[in-house]
Motif scaffolding. Structure first.
Motif, mmCIF file in Angstrom:
data_model
loop_
_atom_site.group_PDB
_atom_site.id
_atom_site.type_symbol
_atom_site.label_atom_id
_atom_site.label_comp_id
_atom_site.label_asym_id
_atom_site.label_seq_id
_atom_site.Cartn_x
_atom_site.Cartn_y
_atom_site.Cartn_z
ATOM 1 N N ALA A 268 0.689 -1.163 -0.048
ATOM 2 C CA ALA A 268 -0.140 0.014 -0.223
ATOM 3 C C ALA A 268 0.866 1.116 -0.122
ATOM 4 N N GLU A 269 1.996 1.418 0.832
ATOM 5 C CA GLU A 269 2.860 2.426 0.732
ATOM 6 C C GLU A 269 3.665 2.558 -0.450
ATOM 7 N N ARG A 270 3.949 1.509 -1.103
ATOM 8 C CA ARG A 270 4.575 1.762 -2.348
ATOM 9 C C ARG A 270 3.621 2.091 -3.313
ATOM 10 N N THR A 271 2.345 1.726 -3.304
ATOM 11 C CA THR A 271 1.212 2.219 -4.294
ATOM 12 C C THR A 271 1.158 3.838 -4.056
ATOM 13 N N LYS A 272 1.039 4.079 -2.897
ATOM 14 C CA LYS A 272 0.866 5.629 -2.571
ATOM 15 C C LYS A 272 2.164 6.324 -3.133
ATOM 16 N N LEU A 273 3.458 5.863 -2.931
ATOM 17 C CA LEU A 273 4.658 6.308 -3.300
ATOM 18 C C LEU A 273 4.675 6.623 -4.758
ATOM 19 N N ASP A 274 4.062 5.536 -5.459
ATOM 20 C CA ASP A 274 4.181 5.589 -6.982
ATOM 21 C C ASP A 274 3.039 6.672 -7.224
ATOM 22 N N LYS A 275 1.812 6.886 -6.772
ATOM 23 C CA LYS A 275 0.932 7.876 -7.149
ATOM 24 C C LYS A 275 1.587 9.323 -6.916
ATOM 25 N N GLU A 276 1.985 9.392 -5.710
ATOM 26 C CA GLU A 276 2.666 10.580 -5.185
ATOM 27 C C GLU A 276 3.939 11.180 -6.421
ATOM 28 N N GLU A 277 4.709 10.186 -6.733
ATOM 29 C CA GLU A 277 5.563 10.451 -7.766
ATOM 30 C C GLU A 277 4.854 10.622 -9.085
ATOM 31 N N MET A 278 3.986 10.022 -9.211
ATOM 32 C CA MET A 278 3.046 10.471 -10.668
ATOM 33 C C MET A 278 2.374 11.517 -10.583
ATOM 34 N N ASN A 279 2.000 11.991 -9.533
ATOM 35 C CA ASN A 279 1.573 13.260 -9.410
ATOM 36 C C ASN A 279 2.477 14.600 -9.417
ATOM 37 N N GLY A 280 3.573 14.356 -8.599
ATOM 38 C CA GLY A 280 4.652 15.211 -8.744
ATOM 39 C C GLY A 280 5.516 15.479 -10.143
ATOM 40 N N LYS A 281 5.468 14.107 -10.916
ATOM 41 C CA LYS A 281 6.265 14.290 -12.242
ATOM 42 C C LYS A 281 4.987 15.182 -13.008
ATOM 43 N N HIS A 282 3.750 14.851 -12.993
ATOM 44 C CA HIS A 282 2.854 15.634 -13.655
ATOM 45 C C HIS A 282 2.909 17.006 -13.218
ATOM 46 N N ALA A 283 2.753 17.438 -12.142
ATOM 47 C CA ALA A 283 2.903 18.895 -11.685
ATOM 48 C C ALA A 283 4.098 19.633 -12.204
ATOM 49 N N TYR A 284 5.286 18.860 -12.205
ATOM 50 C CA TYR A 284 6.542 19.301 -12.681
ATOM 51 C C TYR A 284 6.400 19.684 -14.140
ATOM 52 N N ASP A 285 5.870 18.681 -14.786
ATOM 53 C CA ASP A 285 5.463 18.565 -16.307
ATOM 54 C C ASP A 285 4.615 20.220 -16.723
ATOM 55 N N MET A 286 3.752 20.103 -15.911
ATOM 56 C CA MET A 286 2.702 21.132 -16.208
ATOM 57 C C MET A 286 3.411 22.609 -15.850
ATOM 58 N N LEU A 287 4.112 22.493 -14.920
ATOM 59 C CA LEU A 287 4.936 23.855 -14.507
ATOM 60 C C LEU A 287 5.893 24.150 -15.551
ATOM 61 N N MET A 288 6.704 23.373 -15.964
ATOM 62 C CA MET A 288 7.793 23.552 -17.180
ATOM 63 C C MET A 288 6.813 23.965 -18.362
ATOM 64 N N GLN A 289 5.514 23.146 -18.603
ATOM 65 C CA GLN A 289 4.890 23.606 -19.904
ATOM 66 C C GLN A 289 4.720 25.196 -19.963
ATOM 67 N N ASP A 290 3.907 25.419 -18.687
ATOM 68 C CA ASP A 290 3.505 26.644 -18.397
ATOM 69 C C ASP A 290 4.760 27.716 -18.505
ATOM 70 N N LEU A 291 5.727 27.498 -17.820
ATOM 71 C CA LEU A 291 7.015 28.190 -17.884
ATOM 72 C C LEU A 291 7.628 28.464 -19.287
#
Length: 382
Positions: A189-212
């Motif tokens: 469960a923790e690993r799944t949660k960690l994967d989801k957080e990583e996916m969200n973090g990468k998506h937020a980074y990609d969106m930020l970079m796209q906007d910048l």
């Protein structure tokens, strides 16, 4: 006839001067109009230069603001990338730990479930290896130790000693299996949660970079456009300044020409008026001289034009034939001398001398010729 001709030629001088005066008037109007147009153009050019200068200054400020934005956003990109790299490294390390722990727990549970049948020693070694994993809680490690100690016949801490009889493990291993399966579920469960957080973090980074990147691209385009506009404004300003200098120089030259023309025209007008006045008075004096010479009323003219000759009237015996002719010439000569001095006329002065010394008929012809010459000179001067 000759006097009338002289008067006609004098009139010709007036016509010629009128043409010159018309040239003065027309040229003055033309130059004044050119100067007025130049003044208007200079005013417009100065306004244009002021506008170009203000626009260029405004664009310079806006370009600086775009440069500042681009610099800030580029810095944000670098900072965000650094944070993302740190987050990714942390994720990779923690994900590896969870994956290793999940794999180890799965193997331990599988081995323990088989110990009811065979190889109890392998089960103990597999369980003992869980103690080296960093994610295993201390309480679980203590439970594992307790399990291992219970299964040890002689040495509580000995993991490599011979295992007790295999049939005794089934009930002892049951509690450990439940604990390990619970840990396994938590880690998955923790690993799944960690994967989801990583996916969200990468998506937020990609969106930020796209906007910048979009902001930097737009700001760069705006900056380039304004830099080009600034260059055009500065070029237009330079062109206007050059035009202003040319127009100012032309206006100055026109003003100098106008001032010189005005002075010249005024002087020629004064000279013309003076010559016309002198010509008129010279002609009047010559006409009077002709009248004196041609007149038969010697006594009347003597009293009117030359009072000093009244003394001659008392000596009629002295008036011989030559003297009768001489008296009118003398009066005419004296009259011309007086007018020559009054008018400061060299023409009348020279004529007075000739009238006094030359024969009567020659004098009359000379006077008429002089009248013609005066008229011709007046025309030449015009």
């Amino acid at each position: 006839g000759m006097l009338a001709k002289g008067k006609d030629e004098k009139h010709g001088e007036q016509v010629q001067f009128a043409a010159f005066k018309q040239f003065c008037d027309d040229t003055t109007v033309e130059k004044k109009r050119a100067i007025e147009e130049a003044n208007e153009k200079i005013g417009m050019l100065k306004a244009d230069i002021e506008k170009y200068t203000a626009t260029a200054a405004k664009l310079t400020q806006e370009i600086a603001e775009h440069d500042e934005d681009i610099s800030v956003w580029t810095g944000d990109q670098k900072a965000a990338t650094t944070v993302r790299e740190i987050e990714k490294a942390d994720y990779d390390a923690l994900h590896k730990d969870y994956s290793e722990s999940v794999d180890a727990l799965q193997r331990a549970v599988a081995v323990l479930k088989k110990q009811a049948h065979n190889r109890p020693q392998a089960a103990l070694a597999q369980v003992a290896s869980l103690k080296s994993l960093s994610l295993i809680p201390q309480e679980a490690k203590k439970a594992i130790d307790l399990f291992l100690m219970q299964d040890s016949s002689e040495e509580p801490d000995g993991l490599d000693v011979s295992a007790p009889d295999a049939h005794g493990y089934e009930f002892q291993s049951h509690g450990v299996i439940e604990m390990l399966e619970k840990l396994l579920d938590e880690f998955v469960a923790e690993r799944t949660k960690l994967d989801k957080e990583e996916m969200n973090g990468k998506h937020a980074y990609d969106m930020l970079m796209q906007d910048l990147n979009a902001q930097i691209k737009q700001a760069t385009a705006d900056r380039d456009e304004k830099s080009e506009a600034k260059a055009k404004n500065l070029q237009s300003k330079a062109d206007a300044e050059g035009d202003l200098k040319d127009t100012s120089d032309t206006r100055k030259a026109d003003q100098v020409y106008l001032d010189d023309l005005t002075a010249t025209c005024e002087q020629k007008a004064m000279d013309f008026e003076s010559r016309q006045q002198l010509r008129a008075e010279e002609l009047e004096a010559i006409a009077k001289a002709i009248e004196i010479i041609s007149s038969g009323a010697v006594a009347g003219n003597a009293e009117k034009h030359l009072p000093s000759l009244a003394q001659v009237g008392s000596s009629l015996a002295q008036l011989r034939a030559s003297g009768a002719t001489r008296a009118p010439q003398q009066r005419a000569s004296d009259f011309l001398k007086e007018r020559a001095q009054h008018l400061n006329s060299r023409v009348l002065s020279a004529l007075a001398v000739r009238v006094e010394s030359d024969p009567f008929e020659k004098v009359k012809k000379m006077i008429k010729d002089l009248i013609v010459r005066l008229m011709e000179e007046a025309n030449e001067e015009a």
